[in-house]
Scaffold this motif. Structure first.
Motif, PDB file in Angstrom:
ATOM      1  N   PHE A 199      49.085 -24.538  43.204  1.00  0.00           N
ATOM      2  CA  PHE A 199      50.009 -24.981  44.457  1.00  0.00           C
ATOM      3  C   PHE A 199      49.529 -24.475  46.124  1.00  0.00           C
ATOM      4  O   PHE A 199      49.969 -24.918  47.040  1.00  0.00           O
ATOM      5  CB  PHE A 199      51.269 -24.816  43.438  1.00  0.00           C
ATOM      6  N   PHE A 200      49.860 -23.027  45.930  1.00  0.00           N
ATOM      7  CA  PHE A 200      50.298 -22.268  46.758  1.00  0.00           C
ATOM      8  C   PHE A 200      48.602 -22.364  48.060  1.00  0.00           C
ATOM      9  O   PHE A 200      48.524 -22.672  48.826  1.00  0.00           O
ATOM     10  CB  PHE A 200      50.065 -21.086  46.839  1.00  0.00           C
ATOM     11  N   SER A 201      47.297 -22.962  47.101  1.00  0.00           N
ATOM     12  CA  SER A 201      46.043 -22.776  47.671  1.00  0.00           C
ATOM     13  C   SER A 201      46.172 -24.473  48.614  1.00  0.00           C
ATOM     14  O   SER A 201      45.818 -24.356  49.669  1.00  0.00           O
ATOM     15  CB  SER A 201      45.185 -23.129  46.667  1.00  0.00           C
ATOM     16  N   LEU A 223      50.345 -19.183  35.579  1.00  0.00           N
ATOM     17  CA  LEU A 223      50.218 -18.942  37.054  1.00  0.00           C
ATOM     18  C   LEU A 223      49.038 -19.186  37.747  1.00  0.00           C
ATOM     19  O   LEU A 223      48.873 -19.728  38.435  1.00  0.00           O
ATOM     20  CB  LEU A 223      49.409 -17.954  36.355  1.00  0.00           C
ATOM     21  N   ASP A 224      47.988 -20.356  36.507  1.00  0.00           N
ATOM     22  CA  ASP A 224      47.105 -20.603  37.423  1.00  0.00           C
ATOM     23  C   ASP A 224      47.319 -22.184  38.342  1.00  0.00           C
ATOM     24  O   ASP A 224      47.217 -22.223  39.292  1.00  0.00           O
ATOM     25  CB  ASP A 224      46.126 -21.735  36.282  1.00  0.00           C
ATOM     26  N   GLN A 225      48.402 -23.011  38.052  1.00  0.00           N
ATOM     27  CA  GLN A 225      49.263 -23.566  38.168  1.00  0.00           C
ATOM     28  C   GLN A 225      49.427 -23.063  39.798  1.00  0.00           C
ATOM     29  O   GLN A 225      49.904 -23.797  40.935  1.00  0.00           O
ATOM     30  CB  GLN A 225      49.720 -25.020  37.814  1.00  0.00           C
ATOM     31  N   THR A 226      50.042 -22.141  39.676  1.00  0.00           N
ATOM     32  CA  THR A 226      51.033 -21.436  40.602  1.00  0.00           C
ATOM     33  C   THR A 226      50.019 -21.010  42.004  1.00  0.00           C
ATOM     34  O   THR A 226      50.398 -21.049  42.858  1.00  0.00           O
ATOM     35  CB  THR A 226      51.840 -20.487  40.421  1.00  0.00           C
ATOM     36  N   PRO A 250      51.167 -15.505  49.602  1.00  0.00           N
ATOM     37  CA  PRO A 250      51.756 -16.370  48.749  1.00  0.00           C
ATOM     38  C   PRO A 250      53.083 -14.336  47.806  1.00  0.00           C
ATOM     39  O   PRO A 250      52.150 -13.977  47.207  1.00  0.00           O
ATOM     40  CB  PRO A 250      51.935 -17.039  47.567  1.00  0.00           C
ATOM     41  N   LEU A 251      54.130 -14.496  47.705  1.00  0.00           N
ATOM     42  CA  LEU A 251      54.759 -13.243  47.471  1.00  0.00           C
ATOM     43  C   LEU A 251      55.382 -13.665  45.846  1.00  0.00           C
ATOM     44  O   LEU A 251      56.622 -14.195  45.926  1.00  0.00           O
ATOM     45  CB  LEU A 251      55.779 -12.546  48.319  1.00  0.00           C
ATOM     46  N   ILE A 252      55.213 -13.199  45.052  1.00  0.00           N
ATOM     47  CA  ILE A 252      55.589 -13.714  43.540  1.00  0.00           C
ATOM     48  C   ILE A 252      55.833 -12.504  43.293  1.00  0.00           C
ATOM     49  O   ILE A 252      55.726 -11.962  42.550  1.00  0.00           O
ATOM     50  CB  ILE A 252      54.193 -14.729  42.612  1.00  0.00           C
ATOM     51  N   SER A 309      45.053 -31.100  40.005  1.00  0.00           N
ATOM     52  CA  SER A 309      45.967 -30.237  39.612  1.00  0.00           C
ATOM     53  C   SER A 309      45.685 -28.935  38.618  1.00  0.00           C
ATOM     54  O   SER A 309      46.923 -29.183  38.618  1.00  0.00           O
ATOM     55  CB  SER A 309      47.298 -31.694  39.092  1.00  0.00           C
ATOM     56  N   PHE A 310      44.915 -29.348  38.329  1.00  0.00           N
ATOM     57  CA  PHE A 310      44.253 -28.323  36.998  1.00  0.00           C
ATOM     58  C   PHE A 310      43.480 -27.352  37.505  1.00  0.00           C
ATOM     59  O   PHE A 310      42.909 -26.194  36.788  1.00  0.00           O
ATOM     60  CB  PHE A 310      43.604 -29.270  35.966  1.00  0.00           C
TER      61      PHE A 310
END
Length: 692
Positions: free
Chosen positions: A573-575, A567-570, A534-536, A452-453
């Motif tokens: 998540f998508f990866s 932002l890192d977690q986002t 991903p469009l953020i 998760s990190f």
């Protein structure tokens, strides 16, 4: 025969038209006449000897029968007269009630009408006459097609059919044009109309004008969006500079001041976000946003911040037991720090150069969760027995015996209690005057693993579309420090010059660019892309979310000031989501259905179905937002069923499951989860289609 019938009619008419006495005499004469006829007939057939006996018998019989008939007739006439009078009184009351009802209907500012099973008008009130420009008598028998423009009539007939098919109430909004040309937004409530035998005979509609409310909400939204942008932009600059200064070598005093600035700006950001959320949701309810984080760092940051805020005091803060709990958990960072900061601030405030001890322990471990207990002890003057019972009440303030006055706003402990209970825990206090207080609370948090990190890919190629120089510098530096390759453009013109658009892994797009809206640019990007990326959205407007962007174009929305950790977690998540699709994660999509669909029809047709789904699901979500506010169970079940069918039709298994729960259990938590997962599931569906 005709003469006899005429005579009888004549007698009956006399009975109805004359008074009781005259009618009775006519009956008597009629009976006597009949008796004499009988007497004469018998005399002819037999002999004269019994003439007088028969005559006497006939006469007596005539008199008796006449008397009986007179009594019966009098009784009938009296009852009829009473019934007629009663009917007249009831009729007058009904006429008066009808007059009152018609007066109420006509003086009501709402639109009220009745239509039959074929959607033909049966009646309406005066406001409806103003709308249509027709009197009620002229409106009867007409259908909406005869009264409204085609677009309006189609919507009216569509909602009529829905009410008549489901036999359920329907509430929706519609813009209407009055006969004089002005437009009104109307909230309609339509219900099936039944007669006293329980048979449906049509429907009844009520329409309340909400144009002023709509305009007010629109103006409020614009104001909030504007003020949000104006406050968040400089705040983003402050927090961005703080992050950049942290990377520099600072002396002790500079580091202390930087911590104060960082903590204060973060607190202002949190407070402002809460105020904006209250304005948008019209609710004081606290909502948690748990994310994977390092709880050890949060605790240490909170303790250090309190020390810096109170550096002039000689209070000593000690921390123990932190090694007994895991460092990485899923928790709402802002809310957790809010609890610790509030309790520590109170402990220090109401202590005079004493000690504040924080004890942390692992209360219980579950399969996916852990229960953490915190104990905060101070050596202050304590809380009186009278105050303890009310200490967690909103706006209740206890007296500070050091200053002999009541301090604070009486909000902090009440908010802490609410947040702790939302986290599945409880809070309690024990205290003795003159010897200090002990606050104990526990929270339940989810466990996380290191993935998760760490994220699933170390580096990404990112296109950052942002026009504010400071924001560009802060965000670009934060991403490049993590090893990401960042390309920057500040407007649409610069974007149009990019030729290798399919080479990017992520697009970060500010929603307020100088020459184009971010969501419009995102639509252009999606049209140019040959794959799903991903469009953020990056925005300071807290009123913008994934569900109100055009065509559900954004997969995620991040609010400024941007948290680099978020932002890192986002990115992670998508990866991870892409990897799950590659491995055909169970329960996410109905892979077999999608493959079967694409094998039968062209992929473009399936994409059209997805676009239709987006339009439909947003309408359902808007309707459910209203129905949950009103706790309208029947409507929630109906919309939940429709959402289940819509999600299942394009293979969104996870969303279909939540829609089924909404239909069966009507829980708002399931609805909120569905809204949260919607864009992620659509992204997953697009990724899977790319692979077919």
């Amino acid at each position: 025969m005709k003469k006899k019938i005429d005579m009888i009619n004549f007698v009956i008419n006399k009975i109805y038209k004359s008074n009781i006495l005259i009618s009775s005499l006519i009956i008597c004469f009629l009976i006597v006449f009949i008796s004499n006829v009988v007497k004469l007939g018998i005399y002819i057939l037999f002999n004269e000897k019994i003439e007088y006996i028969l005559f006497l018998y006939s006469f007596i019989l005539s008199v008796v029968l006449t008397f009986i008939l007179v009594l019966i007739f009098n009784s009938i006439i009296k009852k009829l007269n009473y019934a007629v009078q009663k009917t007249k009184r009831i009729q007058k009351k009904l006429e008066f009630k009808n007059f009152l009802l018609r007066t109420i209907l006509n003086t009501s500012p709402d639109l009220i009408y009745f239509r039959d099973e074929q959607s033909k008008f049966l009646g309406c009130n005066y406001e409806m006459e103003l709308l249509t420009g027709k009197k009620e008598k002229d409106l009867k028998g007409l259908s909406p097609i005869d009264v409204y423009d085609k677009d309006i009539a189609d919507e009216v007939l569509k909602t009529d059919r829905e009410v008549l098919i489901t036999n359920r109430e329907l509430i929706y909004e519609q813009w209407l044009t009055y006969a004089d040309g002005h437009k009104e937004c109307v909230e309609f409530r339509k219900l099936p109309l039944f007669n006293r035998n329980g048979l449906r005979v049509g429907l009844v509609g009520y329409g309340r004008k909400i144009t002023e409310r709509k305009n007010y909400l629109l103006q409020k939204k614009r104001f909030i969006s504007s003020i949000s942008h104006e406050i968040k932009t400089p705040l983003n600059g402050i927090l961005g500079c703080v992050q950049m200064l942290k990377k520099l070598t600072l002396d002790k005093e500079q580091s202390r001041l930087l911590k104060v600035i960082d903590g204060s700006a973060s607190s202002i950001d949190c407070l402002f976000q809460d105020l904006i959320n209250i304005e948008y949701s019209n609710s004081l309810e606290v909502k948690l946003k748990p994310i994977p984080t390092n709880i050890h760092e949060l605790i240490i940051e909170s303790v250090d911040l309190i020390k810096e805020f109170n550096h002039n005091k000689q209070t000593n803060i000690t921390l123990s037991g932190m090694d007994k709990i895991p460092s990485k958990v899923v928790v709402d960072e802002v809310r957790f720090k809010q609890i610790i900061l509030n309790l520590l601030e109170n402990a220090v405030k109401y202590s005079d150069n004493g000690k504040v001890n924080i004890f942390i322990s692992l209360r219980k471990t579950y399969k996916k969760e852990i229960n953490i207990q915190f104990e905060i002890r101070d050596e202050g003057f304590g809380i009186s027995e009278k105050d303890i019972s009310k200490i967690f009440d909103m706006y209740y303030r206890s007296k500070n015996h050091l200053t002999n006055s009541k301090e604070g706003k009486g909000i902090g402990l009440s908010v802490c209690k609410e947040i702790i209970e939302l986290m599945g825990g409880n809070i309690s206090v024990s205290s003795e005057e003159g010897r200090g207080s002990i606050f104990k609370f526990n929270i339940i948090v989810d466990k996380v693993d290191d993935s998760s990190f760490e994220g699933l890919a170390s580096f990404h190629k990112v296109l950052l579309v942002e026009d504010v120089e400071l924001n560009v510098e802060v965000m670009a530096n934060a991403m490049m420090e993590k090893g990401h390759k960042v390309f920057i453009c500040t407007n649409k013109k610069e974007f149009d010059e990019i030729t290798n658009i399919d080479s990017f892994d992520f697009f970060l797009i500010d929603n307020q660019l100088p020459d184009i809206l971010g969501e419009d640019l995102a639509i252009l990007i999606e049209e140019k892309l040959c794959k799903t990326v991903p469009l953020i959205c990056l925005t300071a407007d807290v009123g913008l979310n994934k569900l109100n962007s055009k065509k559900l174009i954004f997969h995620e929305v991040l609010y400024k000031p941007l948290n680099p950790r978020l932002l890192d977690q986002t990115f992670s998540f998508f990866s991870k989501l892409e990897k799950n699709i590659h491995n055909r994660q169970k329960g996410l999509l109905n892979y077999e259905l999608i493959e079967s669909y694409v094998s039968i029809v062209p992929k473009e047709k399936f994409v059209q179905s997805i676009n239709l789904f987006k339009t439909t699901i947003i309408r359902y979500i808007d309707t459910l937002n209203h129905e949950f506010e009103k706790s309208n169970t029947d409507a929630i079940i109906s919309i939940g069923h429709k959402m289940k069918s819509a999600c299942g039709s394009i293979g969104l298994s996870q969303l279909e499951n939540y829609a089924r729960k909404i239909e069966l259990e009507q829980k708002e938590d399931d609805f909120l989860k569905l809204k949260e997962l919607l864009t992620y599931n659509l992204f997953a569906l697009s990724i899977f289609l790319d692979r077919l």
